[in-house]
Design an enzyme around this catalytic site. Sequence first.
Site, PDB file in Angstrom:
ATOM      1  N   CYS A 337       0.806  -1.239   0.000  1.00 24.78           N
ATOM      2  CA  CYS A 337       0.000   0.000   0.000  1.00 24.78           C
ATOM      3  C   CYS A 337       0.832   1.279   0.000  1.00 24.78           C
ATOM      4  CB  CYS A 337      -0.989   0.015   1.157  1.00 24.78           C
ATOM      5  SG  CYS A 337      -1.189  -1.506   2.046  1.00 24.78           S
ATOM      6  N   ARG A 366       6.975 -11.098   5.604  1.00 22.02           N
ATOM      7  CA  ARG A 366       6.581 -10.913   7.000  1.00 22.02           C
ATOM      8  C   ARG A 366       7.222 -11.995   7.843  1.00 22.02           C
ATOM      9  NH1 ARG A 366       0.213  -9.487   6.090  1.00 22.02           N
ATOM     10  NH2 ARG A 366       0.596  -7.883   4.534  1.00 22.02           N
ATOM     11  N   GLN A 384       0.808 -11.095  -2.863  1.00 19.59           N
ATOM     12  CA  GLN A 384      -0.598 -10.732  -2.786  1.00 19.59           C
ATOM     13  C   GLN A 384      -1.107 -10.366  -4.166  1.00 19.59           C
ATOM     14  OE1 GLN A 384      -0.031  -7.454  -0.006  1.00 19.59           O
ATOM     15  NE2 GLN A 384      -1.203  -8.590   1.502  1.00 19.59           N
ATOM     16  N   ASP A 386      -2.741  -7.997  -5.070  1.00 18.10           N
ATOM     17  CA  ASP A 386      -3.121  -6.770  -4.388  1.00 18.10           C
ATOM     18  C   ASP A 386      -3.658  -5.726  -5.362  1.00 18.10           C
ATOM     19  OD1 ASP A 386      -3.393  -5.343  -2.114  1.00 18.10           O
ATOM     20  OD2 ASP A 386      -1.257  -5.022  -1.750  1.00 18.10           O
ATOM     21  N   HIS A 388      -5.153  -1.392  -4.968  1.00 15.75           N
ATOM     22  CA  HIS A 388      -5.643  -0.291  -4.149  1.00 15.75           C
ATOM     23  C   HIS A 388      -6.494   0.615  -5.008  1.00 15.75           C
ATOM     24  CE1 HIS A 388      -2.193  -1.791  -1.842  1.00 15.75           C
ATOM     25  NE2 HIS A 388      -3.068  -1.663  -0.877  1.00 15.75           N
ATOM     26  N   LYS A 472     -13.565  -4.232   7.515  1.00 18.68           N
ATOM     27  CA  LYS A 472     -13.324  -5.024   6.307  1.00 18.68           C
ATOM     28  C   LYS A 472     -14.379  -6.089   6.099  1.00 18.68           C
ATOM     29  CE  LYS A 472     -10.276  -8.085   8.848  1.00 18.68           C
ATOM     30  NZ  LYS A 472      -9.157  -8.989   8.820  1.00 18.68           N
ATOM     31  N   HIS A 518      -8.379  -1.381  -0.020  1.00 20.86           N
ATOM     32  CA  HIS A 518      -7.427  -2.459  -0.285  1.00 20.86           C
ATOM     33  C   HIS A 518      -8.263  -3.678  -0.621  1.00 20.86           C
ATOM     34  CE1 HIS A 518      -4.449  -0.425   2.534  1.00 20.86           C
ATOM     35  NE2 HIS A 518      -5.588   0.006   3.009  1.00 20.86           N
TER      36      HIS A 518
HETATM   37 ZN   LIG Z   1      -3.081  -2.454   0.969  1.00 20.05          ZN
END
Ligand SMILES: [Zn+2]
Length: 648
Positions: A337, A366, A384, A386, A388, A472, A518
């Site tokens: 992000c 992580r 991910q 991912d 945004h 979320k 996200h």
């Molecule tokens: Zn994010």
Amino acid sequence: MIKITFPDNSVREYESGVTGFQIAESISPRLAQEVLAVSVNGQVTEINRPIITDAAIKLFKWDDPEGKHSFWHTSAHLMAEALQELYPGIQFGIGPAIESGFYYDVDPGETVIKETDFPAIEAKVMEIVARKENVVREEISKADALKLFTDKKETYKVELISDLEDGTITLYRQGNFVDLCKGPHLISVGEIKAFKITAVAGAYWRGDIKRKQLTRLYAISFPKKKMLDEYVELMEEAKKRDHRKIGKELELFTFSDTVGKGLPLWLPNGTALRLRLEDFLKQIQKRFGYLQVMTPHIGQKQLYVTSGHYAKYGQDSFQPIHTPEEGEEYLLKPMNCPHHCEIYKFKPRSYKDLPLRFAEFGTVYRYEQSGELHGLTRVRSFTQDDAHIFCRPDQIQEEFLKVMDIISIIFNALDFKNFEAQISLRDPNNKEKYIGSDEVWEKAESAIIDACKSKGLKAHVELGEAAFYGPKLDFMVKDAIGRKWQLGTIQVDYNLPERFQLEYVGEDNQKHRPVMIHRAPFGSMERFVAVLIEHTGGKFPLWLTPNQVSILPISERYNDYAKKVAADLEAQDLRVTIDDRNEKIGRKIRDNELKRIPYMIIVGEKEESNGEVSVRKQGEGDKGSMTADAFAKMINDEVRQMTISFIK
Ligand SMILES: [Zn+2]
Ligand SMILES: [Zn+2]
């Protein structure tokens, strides 16, 4: 008399002091037999506790999570009682109920508890069950509790009590066993009809690697023997589907201690599968107006100080990488992000530019304790899917609905027919845990709830489960054998745009703050592939599978013809492998069945002289002979049928 209100809002009067059990009895004897716990004004408790004032109640049975929790938590005490009888001097840590069963962390001193000890413990448990001991709740002062457990030399319990506030401490006793505990519990251990220890593992006291490693015994219990049999059967099926086992058999991925723990290495077959999944999502995203971006794997520490991630996770994560000369500090990126926020800031944005949807298959890192690592589902590096979405506040709901559409296309395409959603909101009693004002939270929370309503999506609401930066929506799928997996997530975020000072110029010519969403429909490629393997047992759909066809020459003499057929099929976009080992055809068929390749083609003298191939389909057997072209057309038609709904 007191008024008892039921979940359907009906009200009945009872004498003050009535118990949950007696209320259940007044409704039906069957309910009284099945009731395991009761909530009184929202607090779950034992069914023999007197209710003395007007109250709203709910009765819980086995099918309710609260009922199971009470059952399993009592079973943890029961197991502890058995361990205390078998291993005098054993000390107890904590023993909670979990998603599926319960565990107890114990310190057996010099003794080692091994799998071979399970039957003796299980037998002792059932011996105690036959005594039908009652479970009795007791309130106790902190001083008395400390004295009791100090006398019993239970140092872990003493430490736990030290952290508690006086006036809130309760004990639960059954037989000769007493435990520090908040409850709630069953009122007798006699209800537990079946019990099995499922695993033994190490666990650091209070999750702290600097403290002693205790023995964690995982177990499960049931109110009926038959339920345990079904559970054991399910576990055997789960073992066959274990993605770590299938991942090896199908040569999808591996791990190397030389490379590092929890760092997956994708083998060619697994990479082919993953890339196809990525392409599939890219095509959908393109249709929904996403823009692909790419960002590096590291970022300056300051980036994560700005985003707030450093304050929250910095100490417990991979530590900064230092440059040799300038003394700069970089972090392996734990999230994409912040990078995407900087892409947003590349140039001034106007209200007409929004929404902007930046997508990246972004690899993040992580730190997880090595004991927590598990196949592809718990790793230290993962990618991910991912994206945004930067939008105006008035666009949140529409964007949310679109993401929900993408998720439903994916679940359909991959045959996850059973899924449910969870809306995670703030804990209203603990608001200081979260970043952001009441107003922005309330707006975001209602956007999610309304989006679910308008899609007719059944979602249950969990208070206190939200991330620190926003509410979320999570999607849980049920796999082919009924297990639940958490996959996709959509998250509203008012916080990062604030921290990164993101802006757009509105219709009013004033500067405004965009909202960020996200979202990751797969969650991560690693986790999703793991779930897909366990869901399908490694039998991937024809459009996705790494190899669609395996060609099996009957003997080496037909290897050249096999190669010619392979070239024909590949020219028509089929994914083909040849098994040209010098093995008997029966052996080749068996081996290739284990590889879960959807089609096998057998070629020998007859096939070569007719210019044909003999076709076998996984799970269906012989499909007769045909030309290679006819076969290719059949496969391509099948793929087209499958993908027509989501590719176009
Ligand atoms: Zn994010
Ligand atoms: Zn307890």
